[in-house]
Design an enzyme around this catalytic site. Structure first.
Site, PDB file in Angstrom:
ATOM      1  N   GLY A 227       0.763  -1.245   0.000  1.00  0.00           N
ATOM      2  CA  GLY A 227       0.000   0.000   0.000  1.00  0.00           C
ATOM      3  C   GLY A 227       0.785   1.281   0.000  1.00  0.00           C
ATOM      4  O   GLY A 227       0.213   2.355  -0.234  1.00  0.00           O
ATOM      5  N   GLU A 262       3.965  -6.711   2.319  1.00  0.00           N
ATOM      6  CA  GLU A 262       3.731  -7.139   0.925  1.00  0.00           C
ATOM      7  C   GLU A 262       3.825  -5.933  -0.012  1.00  0.00           C
ATOM      8  O   GLU A 262       2.856  -5.615  -0.709  1.00  0.00           O
ATOM      9  CB  GLU A 262       2.335  -7.757   0.794  1.00  0.00           C
ATOM     10  CG  GLU A 262       2.089  -8.996   1.631  1.00  0.00           C
ATOM     11  CD  GLU A 262       0.623  -9.451   1.572  1.00  0.00           C
ATOM     12  OE1 GLU A 262      -0.219  -8.708   1.036  1.00  0.00           O
ATOM     13  OE2 GLU A 262       0.336 -10.547   2.070  1.00  0.00           O
ATOM     14  N   ARG A 308      -3.498   2.431 -16.377  1.00  0.00           N
ATOM     15  CA  ARG A 308      -3.788   3.226 -15.168  1.00  0.00           C
ATOM     16  C   ARG A 308      -4.485   4.556 -15.454  1.00  0.00           C
ATOM     17  O   ARG A 308      -5.453   4.897 -14.778  1.00  0.00           O
ATOM     18  CB  ARG A 308      -2.523   3.460 -14.346  1.00  0.00           C
ATOM     19  CG  ARG A 308      -1.800   2.172 -13.937  1.00  0.00           C
ATOM     20  CD  ARG A 308      -0.742   2.391 -12.865  1.00  0.00           C
ATOM     21  NE  ARG A 308      -1.345   2.734 -11.603  1.00  0.00           N
ATOM     22  CZ  ARG A 308      -1.371   3.933 -11.089  1.00  0.00           C
ATOM     23  NH1 ARG A 308      -0.767   4.930 -11.689  1.00  0.00           N
ATOM     24  NH2 ARG A 308      -1.984   4.158  -9.944  1.00  0.00           N
ATOM     25  N   CYS A 338      -9.398   2.343 -29.931  1.00  0.00           N
ATOM     26  CA  CYS A 338     -10.680   2.958 -30.312  1.00  0.00           C
ATOM     27  C   CYS A 338     -11.566   3.249 -29.113  1.00  0.00           C
ATOM     28  O   CYS A 338     -12.674   2.732 -29.001  1.00  0.00           O
ATOM     29  CB  CYS A 338     -11.405   2.034 -31.288  1.00  0.00           C
ATOM     30  SG  CYS A 338     -11.671   0.408 -30.574  1.00  0.00           S
ATOM     31  N   GLU A 339     -11.060   4.043 -28.193  1.00  0.00           N
ATOM     32  CA  GLU A 339     -11.812   4.426 -26.996  1.00  0.00           C
ATOM     33  C   GLU A 339     -11.402   5.857 -26.659  1.00  0.00           C
ATOM     34  O   GLU A 339     -10.210   6.170 -26.677  1.00  0.00           O
ATOM     35  CB  GLU A 339     -11.419   3.561 -25.782  1.00  0.00           C
ATOM     36  CG  GLU A 339     -11.588   2.080 -25.947  1.00  0.00           C
ATOM     37  CD  GLU A 339     -12.945   1.580 -25.496  1.00  0.00           C
ATOM     38  OE1 GLU A 339     -13.704   2.356 -24.889  1.00  0.00           O
ATOM     39  OE2 GLU A 339     -13.231   0.418 -25.781  1.00  0.00           O
ATOM     40  N   TYR A 367       2.149  -1.993 -11.913  1.00  0.00           N
ATOM     41  CA  TYR A 367       0.810  -2.006 -12.494  1.00  0.00           C
ATOM     42  C   TYR A 367       0.814  -1.402 -13.900  1.00  0.00           C
ATOM     43  O   TYR A 367      -0.139  -0.748 -14.302  1.00  0.00           O
ATOM     44  CB  TYR A 367      -0.195  -1.304 -11.560  1.00  0.00           C
ATOM     45  CG  TYR A 367      -0.145  -1.886 -10.163  1.00  0.00           C
ATOM     46  CD1 TYR A 367      -0.601  -3.175  -9.929  1.00  0.00           C
ATOM     47  CD2 TYR A 367       0.412  -1.179  -9.095  1.00  0.00           C
ATOM     48  CE1 TYR A 367      -0.515  -3.737  -8.666  1.00  0.00           C
ATOM     49  CE2 TYR A 367       0.490  -1.743  -7.829  1.00  0.00           C
ATOM     50  CZ  TYR A 367       0.031  -3.011  -7.623  1.00  0.00           C
ATOM     51  OH  TYR A 367       0.113  -3.574  -6.375  1.00  0.00           O
TER      52      TYR A 367
HETATM   53  N1  LLP Z   1      -1.040  -7.188  -0.867  1.00  0.00           N
HETATM   54  C1  LLP Z   1      -2.299  -7.303  -1.302  1.00  0.00           C
HETATM   55  C2  LLP Z   1      -3.193  -8.255  -0.656  1.00  0.00           C
HETATM   56  C3  LLP Z   1      -2.743  -6.506  -2.378  1.00  0.00           C
HETATM   57  O1  LLP Z   1      -4.002  -6.616  -2.795  1.00  0.00           O
HETATM   58  C4  LLP Z   1      -1.852  -5.592  -2.984  1.00  0.00           C
HETATM   59  C5  LLP Z   1      -2.283  -4.755  -4.099  1.00  0.00           C
HETATM   60  C6  LLP Z   1      -0.524  -5.515  -2.486  1.00  0.00           C
HETATM   61  C7  LLP Z   1      -0.160  -6.323  -1.428  1.00  0.00           C
HETATM   62  C8  LLP Z   1       0.495  -4.593  -3.061  1.00  0.00           C
HETATM   63  O2  LLP Z   1       0.136  -3.272  -2.871  1.00  0.00           O
HETATM   64  P1  LLP Z   1       1.138  -2.065  -3.246  1.00  0.00           P
HETATM   65  O3  LLP Z   1       2.292  -2.104  -2.284  1.00  0.00           O
HETATM   66  O4  LLP Z   1       1.598  -2.277  -4.626  1.00  0.00           O
HETATM   67  O5  LLP Z   1       0.294  -0.867  -3.071  1.00  0.00           O
HETATM   68  N2  LLP Z   1      -3.788  -1.649 -10.203  1.00  0.00           N
HETATM   69  C9  LLP Z   1      -3.780  -0.639  -9.179  1.00  0.00           C
HETATM   70  C10 LLP Z   1      -3.244  -1.155  -7.879  1.00  0.00           C
HETATM   71  C11 LLP Z   1      -3.985  -2.364  -7.360  1.00  0.00           C
HETATM   72  C12 LLP Z   1      -3.372  -2.912  -6.108  1.00  0.00           C
HETATM   73  C13 LLP Z   1      -3.965  -4.219  -5.782  1.00  0.00           C
HETATM   74  N3  LLP Z   1      -3.451  -4.826  -4.595  1.00  0.00           N
HETATM   75  C14 LLP Z   1      -3.014   0.570  -9.676  1.00  0.00           C
HETATM   76  O6  LLP Z   1      -2.609   0.581 -10.834  1.00  0.00           O
HETATM   77  O7  LLP Z   1      -2.857   1.539  -8.944  1.00  0.00           O
END
Ligand code: LLP
Length: 404
Positions: A227, A262, A308, A338-339, A367
């Site tokens: 996060g 994570e 994104r 095409c969007e 991402y």
């Molecule tokens: N752990 C879990 C259970 C998760 O669902 C996620 C991300 C992470 C760890 C890693 O989170 P991070 O450290 O990367 O924030 N596609 C979106 C982001 C979706 C994140 C989904 N879960 C974007 O492009 O911003």
């Protein structure tokens, strides 16, 4: 990466092209690692952020473990050399085949999302004569104050279980001969730029852990998820790794349990860019209200390469690789799909650009390539790390190979 290096890579590998900097990935991993200090911790890289094998292998070389969100990501983790005991398996809606594989492998923890899922895991473990290692994902009803599409910690979000439901389920798991509850898990969202929600989630989880331990549960770790946000815009305020750890560690320290993290975006996001070439230019019809002339800069990368901006209205800085002299222009940088939502950046100021010029889309390491698609039968871009190809560009033969 210098403009000369980027230009040379675009010439050698073509565009659109993802370009990564391994040294920066290592440096960012180390920064996170050192922020955790001496407190027992395991950093499980969230493969979903970037699942290209060379990057997952690099994370392993750095000393990370793995967080997998699907059966596919478990296989990527294994292929990258992670042992099952180094993998946590998260995700809403794990299929029977995915659970079966995780149970058979004996992963470090299956982060369970519901009582029904735990029942299914228990049956599989019993049939296999195994003891499955399970953690419960709690939903603390905390607003991550991020984009609503990437917030996961509210009661109304599909993720995890309330503290009360988790407490009841933990007691059930404790009585089950084929299950071992090894910890708790929480992940309230992504691209979080404030410490308070993260601290509240950690407190909620630690509070429940203390209760369960007092009842005799043999927990091993508390998993705070990912996060941590990054500054996509110049000057954007974010949380540093040290501020992050200082916010979440105090309640976890009281439990004495190993801290599991994570992270995905924070490690790889700033270490990747998307290189794209301008394929066309169009001046927009004059604004009847007399506004400034505005241009469409049409790039060879679009929402199929970097979703994104289209999906979340996300901002990525976009620069000309070799800026030309002259007055800036007001531009919408769009892709070939095409969007109308196929926009990489709207209302940006760019120096004069010409067809054939290269643009660099920043902070695309997380991402980016993982969310690319074949919409419009477009091939997914090639990827390069430290000047070497780590994923070749798809061809139309690749795309057609599944069609019967
Ligand atoms: N752990 C879990 C259970 C998760 O669902 C996620 C991300 C992470 C760890 C890693 O989170 P991070 O450290 O990367 O924030 N596609 C979106 C982001 C979706 C994140 C989904 N879960 C974007 O492009 O911003």
């Amino acid at each position: 990466m210098t403009p000369e290096q980027l230009t040379a890579m675009a010439a050698e590998f073509g565009t659109p092209l993802y370009v990564y900097d391994a040294a920066l990935i290592r440096e960012r991993y180390r920064a996170l690692e050192s922020a955790c200090g001496a407190y027992p911790h395991d950093i499980h890289y969230a493969i979903k952020a970037n699942a290209t094998l060379a990057i997952v292998r690099l994370m392993r070389e750095c000393g990370a473990r793995a967080d997998a969100n699907s059966g596919g990501e478990i296989e990527v983790a294994l292929r990258a050399g992670f042992a099952p005991g180094e993998i946590v398996f998260t995700g809403v809606g794990k299929s029977p085949a995915e659970l079966q594989r995780a149970v058979a492998l004996g992963v470090k923890a299956i982060n369970a999302e519901s009582p029904g899922e735990v029942e299914r895991i228990a049956a599989m473990a019993r049939d296999a004569g195994a003891i499955a290692r399970v953690a419960i994902r709690i939903n603390p009803d905390v607003d991550a104050e991020s984009h609503p599409h990437i917030s996961t910690g509210l009661r109304t979000n599909k993720f995890g279980m309330s503290i009360d439901a988790a407490r009841a389920l933990a007691r059930e798991i404790g009585k089950h001969p084929s299950l071992h509850i090894v910890g708790l898990h929480v992940h309230i969202g992504s691209q979080i730029t404030k410490t308070t929600p993260l601290a509240r989630a950690a407190e909620a989880m630690a509070g429940l852990a203390k209760e369960l331990m007092a009842e005799g549960a043999k927990l091993e770790h508390l998993d705070v998820g990912g996060g941590l946000g990054i500054p996509y815009k110049a000057g954007q305020t974010v949380v540093s790794p040290q501020e992050y750890v200082d916010a979440i560690l105090p309640p976890i320290r009281e439990t004495g349990l190993t801290l599991v993290l994570e992270p995905g975006r924070w490690i790889v996001g700033p270490a990747g860019v998307l290189l794209t070439r301008v394929v066309d230019l169009k001046e927009q019809p004059a604004d009847p209200a007399g506004g400034e002339p505005r241009w469409f800069v049409i790039a060879d990368a679009g929402m199929t390469d970097l979703l994104r901006p289209a999906l979340y209205g996300a901002f990525h800085q976009i620069d000309a690789v070799t800026p030309r002299a002259g007055a800036d222009r007001l531009c919408d940088i769009v892709g070939p799909v095409c969007e109308t939502t196929d926009t990489l950046g709207s209302a940006r100021r760019l120096p004069p650009v010409e067809v054939g010029d290269l643009l660099v889309v920043k902070d695309a390491g997380a991402y980016g390539s993982v969310m690319s698609s074949n919409y419009n039968r477009r091939a997914v871009p090639a990827e390069v790390m430290d000047g070497k190809l780590i994923r070749r560009r798809q061809t139309i033969e690749d795309l057609l190979q599944w069609d019967i």
